[in-house]
Design an enzyme around this catalytic site. Structure first.
Site, PDB file in Angstrom:
ATOM      1  N   HIS A 186     -61.141  61.005 -74.258  1.00  0.00           N
ATOM      2  CA  HIS A 186     -60.565  60.804 -75.614  1.00  0.00           C
ATOM      3  C   HIS A 186     -60.592  62.122 -76.359  1.00  0.00           C
ATOM      4  O   HIS A 186     -61.696  62.711 -76.888  1.00  0.00           O
ATOM      5  CB  HIS A 186     -61.369  59.611 -76.326  1.00  0.00           C
ATOM      6  N   ALA A 187     -59.313  62.440 -76.726  1.00  0.00           N
ATOM      7  CA  ALA A 187     -59.303  64.069 -77.126  1.00  0.00           C
ATOM      8  C   ALA A 187     -59.891  64.453 -78.311  1.00  0.00           C
ATOM      9  O   ALA A 187     -60.324  65.451 -78.556  1.00  0.00           O
ATOM     10  CB  ALA A 187     -57.684  64.050 -77.326  1.00  0.00           C
ATOM     11  N   ARG A 188     -60.153  63.512 -79.403  1.00  0.00           N
ATOM     12  CA  ARG A 188     -60.830  63.705 -80.535  1.00  0.00           C
ATOM     13  C   ARG A 188     -62.364  63.883 -80.404  1.00  0.00           C
ATOM     14  O   ARG A 188     -62.943  64.256 -81.531  1.00  0.00           O
ATOM     15  CB  ARG A 188     -60.412  62.612 -81.600  1.00  0.00           C
ATOM     16  N   GLU A 189     -62.930  63.666 -79.288  1.00  0.00           N
ATOM     17  CA  GLU A 189     -64.242  63.591 -79.256  1.00  0.00           C
ATOM     18  C   GLU A 189     -64.790  64.776 -78.663  1.00  0.00           C
ATOM     19  O   GLU A 189     -65.316  65.094 -77.401  1.00  0.00           O
ATOM     20  CB  GLU A 189     -64.826  62.501 -78.376  1.00  0.00           C
ATOM     21  N   ARG A 244     -56.315  60.336 -79.733  1.00  0.00           N
ATOM     22  CA  ARG A 244     -57.103  60.103 -78.959  1.00  0.00           C
ATOM     23  C   ARG A 244     -56.701  59.733 -77.608  1.00  0.00           C
ATOM     24  O   ARG A 244     -57.083  60.351 -76.572  1.00  0.00           O
ATOM     25  CB  ARG A 244     -57.574  58.505 -79.213  1.00  0.00           C
ATOM     26  N   ASN A 261     -58.963  56.084 -70.489  1.00  0.00           N
ATOM     27  CA  ASN A 261     -60.234  55.056 -70.130  1.00  0.00           C
ATOM     28  C   ASN A 261     -60.083  53.563 -70.394  1.00  0.00           C
ATOM     29  O   ASN A 261     -60.769  53.085 -70.369  1.00  0.00           O
ATOM     30  CB  ASN A 261     -61.372  55.617 -71.016  1.00  0.00           C
ATOM     31  N   ARG A 262     -58.633  53.227 -70.277  1.00  0.00           N
ATOM     32  CA  ARG A 262     -58.292  51.794 -70.317  1.00  0.00           C
ATOM     33  C   ARG A 262     -57.246  51.599 -68.899  1.00  0.00           C
ATOM     34  O   ARG A 262     -56.654  50.550 -68.890  1.00  0.00           O
ATOM     35  CB  ARG A 262     -57.648  51.053 -71.283  1.00  0.00           C
ATOM     36  N   HIS A 318     -68.894  60.152 -74.112  1.00  0.00           N
ATOM     37  CA  HIS A 318     -67.791  59.847 -75.202  1.00  0.00           C
ATOM     38  C   HIS A 318     -68.443  60.069 -76.482  1.00  0.00           C
ATOM     39  O   HIS A 318     -69.762  60.414 -76.752  1.00  0.00           O
ATOM     40  CB  HIS A 318     -67.523  58.298 -75.246  1.00  0.00           C
ATOM     41  N   SER A 319     -67.848  59.804 -77.770  1.00  0.00           N
ATOM     42  CA  SER A 319     -68.781  59.916 -78.722  1.00  0.00           C
ATOM     43  C   SER A 319     -67.728  58.850 -79.918  1.00  0.00           C
ATOM     44  O   SER A 319     -66.611  58.687 -79.588  1.00  0.00           O
ATOM     45  CB  SER A 319     -68.731  61.270 -79.600  1.00  0.00           C
ATOM     46  N   TYR A 320     -68.270  58.339 -80.976  1.00  0.00           N
ATOM     47  CA  TYR A 320     -69.821  58.361 -81.352  1.00  0.00           C
ATOM     48  C   TYR A 320     -70.284  56.970 -81.371  1.00  0.00           C
ATOM     49  O   TYR A 320     -69.714  56.026 -81.400  1.00  0.00           O
ATOM     50  CB  TYR A 320     -69.516  59.071 -82.740  1.00  0.00           C
ATOM     51  N   GLU A 394     -72.138  57.226 -75.712  1.00  0.00           N
ATOM     52  CA  GLU A 394     -71.634  57.731 -76.900  1.00  0.00           C
ATOM     53  C   GLU A 394     -72.545  58.637 -77.693  1.00  0.00           C
ATOM     54  O   GLU A 394     -73.715  58.037 -77.869  1.00  0.00           O
ATOM     55  CB  GLU A 394     -71.189  56.233 -77.685  1.00  0.00           C
TER      56      GLU A 394
END
Length: 429
Positions: A186-189, A244, A261-262, A318-320, A394
């Protein structure tokens, strides 16, 4: 002259067609947290408010007795407050998201703390542009050529190689069971990129001065991919920090992006754990496994898993939320055959994290610990690739900063996550 004019016009048209949209500033945008209370009806009401106002989600509205975090642009704040009046109260995570992002990133992804000729802890003082991550991987391999090499696992939708590092010990390349790490699906993590790199750094930098680390590297081949969604990651740095998904279009829709991731071909068709809407943050794709990223990563992984030495460990950062989780995500009632052992290891990993700085992580299966998620890489790794020790985490924090985690938390996050990895590799059978 006419030909030159036409050529110039064609070039200008091509450049315009590929031009990025204006950068999203997020100035004045708030990030809020609303508790969903004990009522399923209240949770559904909140979900409808967020949907009707088209407020970008940071976490999902899934069930009572939890919370949802989301952005509220300044022009929608009055409408939001009117919609929730008398139903919900909220707390503020970011008073001005634009200001928080500028504080997080520093001077345009500064590399002032990073000396290009050195591979040391200074790298973990700041976030960095994607190109610098590729340079860092090249440089750490150059520093430790006897135990590492650059690897790729296919390419992204926009043609970027999914680049990682292969770390190996005294047995030579590919001689031991595989341990696979993914970051930044997920790009924003952004913290996940740095954490994956901290694991790589710790393995290589301590190989010759720690008998413990040497035993890991001599017993496993590590395949670490800090950025498995390079298109999305670049987009977060050039255009939209909170993006994301990947950057893949969908036929019949103007919305861009599939949630990688889905999209894994494991329990993909099960309902409730992903969206069929191309505009959703959790869009599962038009068909199972239709993202180039999935195809490259799964092909690479399955080749390792089916080799003579096999694959033993999988980790997806992942986060968060501060969670350390195990299969399954697709169902909250199904239990993996190794559930007892895996949850015990996850619990131990959480304890190892807490022992470093006191950071508390919750452990358990994905679905019951955070939410239902179908088409996920952990379920695929465990059920299809048959990688017994499959986990996801996470990382920091629990909502004070969320995805916009200040750079001064990069190194602490890496250190405590490395403690968790050490615990698992010391206790796997």
């Amino acid at each position: 002259m006419k030909l030159c004019t036409q050529a110039i016009a064609a070039l200008l048209f091509t450049a315009a067609a590929h031009a990025l949209p204006p950068k999203v500033t997020y100035d004045g945008t708030k990030v809020l947290r609303v508790e969903t209370s004990e009522s399923a009806q209240a949770a559904e009401s909140l979900k409808n408010i967020i949907t009707n106002l088209q407020l970008p989600l940071w976490t999902q509205v899934v069930r009572p007795n939890t919370h949802v975090d989301f952005e509220v642009p300044k022009e929608k704040l009055a409408a939001f407050e009117e919609a929730i009046s008398g139903q919900f109260t909220y707390s503020t995570m970011h008073e001005d998201l634009g200001a928080s992002i500028r504080e997080e990133s520093g001077d345009s992804f500064r590399t002032l703390d990073y000396r290009p000729s050195a591979v040391d802890l200074s790298w973990f003082n700041a976030y960095h542009p994607y190109a610098d991550h590729l340079t860092w991987l090249d440089q750490i391999v150059a520093k430790f050529p006897a135990n590492s090499e650059i690897i790729t696992a296919g390419a992204s939708y926009q043609g970027r190689a999914i680049t990682g590092i292969h770390i190996y010990g005294s047995g030579g390349k590919g001689s031991k069971p595989a341990a696979i790490f993914h970051g930044t699906v997920h790009a924003r993590e952004w913290i996940t990129t740095m954490t994956a790199e901290y694991v790589a750094y710790s393995l290589l930098n301590n190989y010759k001065n720690s008998t413990e680390v040497k035993s890991y590297v001599d017993s496993y081949d590590f395949y670490i991919f800090p950025v498995v969604n390079p298109d999305g990651f670049v987009y977060t740095q050039t255009t939209q920090r909170l993006w994301r998904k990947n950057r893949q279009p969908t036929s019949g829709s103007t919305c861009i992006g599939h949630d990688i991731n889905r999209n894994w071909n494991a329990f993909w068709a099960v309902t409730g754990g992903a969206s069929t809407d191309p505009c959703s943050e959790t869009f599962k794709g038009a068909t199972a496994g239709d993202t180039p990223e999935y195809k490259g990563l799964s092909t690479f992984q399955n080749a390792l898993a089916s080799s003579s030495v096999g694959a033993k460990f999988y980790m997806d950062w992942h986060s968060y939320s501060q969670l350390f989780m195990t299969p399954y995500g697709y169902s909250c009632t199904a239990r993996s055959a190794d559930n007892t052992e895996l949850v015990s290891l996850a619990t131990g990993a959480a304890a190892a994290i807490k022992a470093v700085y006191g950071t508390s992580f919750e452990a358990g299966p994905i679905c019951t610990t955070i939410y239902q998620a179908t088409g996920g890489s952990v379920d695929y790794s465990y059920d299809v690739s048959k990688i017994k020790y499959s986990f996801t985490a996470e990382l920091r924090d629990t909502g004070a900063n969320g995805f916009v985690l200040p750079a001064n938390q990069i190194l602490p996050s890496g250190i405590e996550s490395w403690a968790a990895i050490r615990y698992i590799f010391s206790n796997m059978k």
